[in-house]
Design a protein around this motif. Structure first.
Motif, PDB file in Angstrom:
ATOM      1  N   ARG A 108      38.548 -10.505  -9.167  1.00  0.00           N
ATOM      2  CA  ARG A 108      37.592 -10.493 -10.069  1.00  0.00           C
ATOM      3  C   ARG A 108      38.035  -9.944 -11.667  1.00  0.00           C
ATOM      4  N   ALA A 137      35.340 -18.585 -12.014  1.00  0.00           N
ATOM      5  CA  ALA A 137      34.241 -17.633 -11.997  1.00  0.00           C
ATOM      6  C   ALA A 137      33.268 -17.908 -10.978  1.00  0.00           C
ATOM      7  N   ARG A 138      32.582 -17.170 -10.525  1.00  0.00           N
ATOM      8  CA  ARG A 138      31.361 -17.407  -9.595  1.00  0.00           C
ATOM      9  C   ARG A 138      30.209 -17.957 -10.427  1.00  0.00           C
ATOM     10  N   ARG A 139      29.777 -18.990  -9.621  1.00  0.00           N
ATOM     11  CA  ARG A 139      28.504 -19.710 -10.568  1.00  0.00           C
ATOM     12  C   ARG A 139      27.472 -18.692 -10.824  1.00  0.00           C
ATOM     13  N   ASP A 141      27.821 -16.123 -12.507  1.00  0.00           N
ATOM     14  CA  ASP A 141      28.297 -14.678 -12.606  1.00  0.00           C
ATOM     15  C   ASP A 141      27.708 -13.803 -13.836  1.00  0.00           C
ATOM     16  N   GLN A 142      26.917 -12.819 -13.717  1.00  0.00           N
ATOM     17  CA  GLN A 142      26.203 -12.310 -14.763  1.00  0.00           C
ATOM     18  C   GLN A 142      27.169 -11.690 -15.761  1.00  0.00           C
ATOM     19  N   GLU A 143      28.246 -10.996 -15.368  1.00  0.00           N
ATOM     20  CA  GLU A 143      29.202 -10.218 -15.971  1.00  0.00           C
ATOM     21  C   GLU A 143      29.798 -11.287 -17.013  1.00  0.00           C
ATOM     22  N   ILE A 144      30.586 -12.334 -16.383  1.00  0.00           N
ATOM     23  CA  ILE A 144      31.182 -13.341 -17.227  1.00  0.00           C
ATOM     24  C   ILE A 144      29.819 -14.065 -18.173  1.00  0.00           C
ATOM     25  N   THR A 145      28.701 -14.235 -17.644  1.00  0.00           N
ATOM     26  CA  THR A 145      27.865 -14.815 -18.588  1.00  0.00           C
ATOM     27  C   THR A 145      27.393 -13.948 -19.722  1.00  0.00           C
ATOM     28  N   CYS A 171      26.985 -21.581 -15.883  1.00  0.00           N
ATOM     29  CA  CYS A 171      25.659 -21.235 -15.592  1.00  0.00           C
ATOM     30  C   CYS A 171      24.702 -22.327 -15.495  1.00  0.00           C
TER      31      CYS A 171
END
Length: 207
Positions: A108, A137-139, A141-145, A171
């Motif tokens: 990650r 990225a995970r669908r 993902d808050q940090e990526i968002t 997202c």
């Protein structure tokens, strides 16, 4: 032949190849390193790191590939982060592409570091990052968002475009955090930023 020969003399001869004036010889050396040196060999790791800033892309790519085999993942991460800030654009571009490949491991930390590369000075690198993020990225993902939303306020329209593209892919439609993050830029002082935000919202707000 040196690989088959083995022994201390072979290792020293191989190390000499890292300083050869011919790029194809340095590339051949970098590719052969995992076959000659054991994982964790300090000499090999240090030489591989030096080749990461070689003037030729082929040598840098081979060095990244070998470093991934020779060094612990933490060392590879540190090397990536260090080269992402290098003054040479080509070296930074090689680091980003190495980072994209390394992200396949699922680490990650690497994916988060990759998201910050949307500000790269090379447009082709920004496109590579934007194309790679959705699959890494995970669908939702808050940090990526959050990182992608921050890039929506960037002064460069190209950076905003790539961030918006990645945001929509990561997202999807109806992601509240993404919508809220982009809406903040609708009253931005720069007209271009407001326009970019409006365009992205059209792709992530439910109709």
């Amino acid at each position: 032949a040196l690989v088959r020969w083995g022994g201390h003399e072979a290792l020293e001869a191989m190390l000499d190849l890292s300083r050869d004036p011919a790029p194809f010889m340095r590339q051949a050396f970098a590719l052969a390193m995992p076959k000659v040196f054991e994982k964790g060999d300090d000499r090999a790791v240090e030489v591989a790191k030096k080749l990461l800033v070689d003037t030729h892309e082929e040598v840098r790519s081979a060095a990244w590939e070998s470093l991934a085999h020779l060094a612990p993942s933490q060392d590879v991460l540190f090397a990536v982060c260090e080269q992402l800030a290098h003054w040479l654009p080509g070296v930074r571009a090689s680091a980003v592409r190495a980072l994209i490949a390394a992200c396949a491991s699922g680490d990650r930390r690497l994916v988060l570091a990759l998201a910050t590369c949307l500000e790269h000075s090379d447009a082709s690198v920004r496109r590579d990052v934007a194309a790679a993020l959705p699959s890494l990225a995970r669908r939702g993902d808050q940090e990526i968002t959050d990182i992608l939303c921050q890039h929506m306020g960037h002064k460069d329209q190209g950076v905003r475009a790539m961030a918006g593209q990645a945001l929509a892919a990561v997202c999807g439609v109806g992601h509240g955090r993404a919508i809220e993050g982009v809406c903040r830029y609708l009253d931005h002082g720069e007209a271009g930023v407001r326009l970019s935000a409006a365009e992205v919202l059209r792709s992530i707000v439910p109709r």
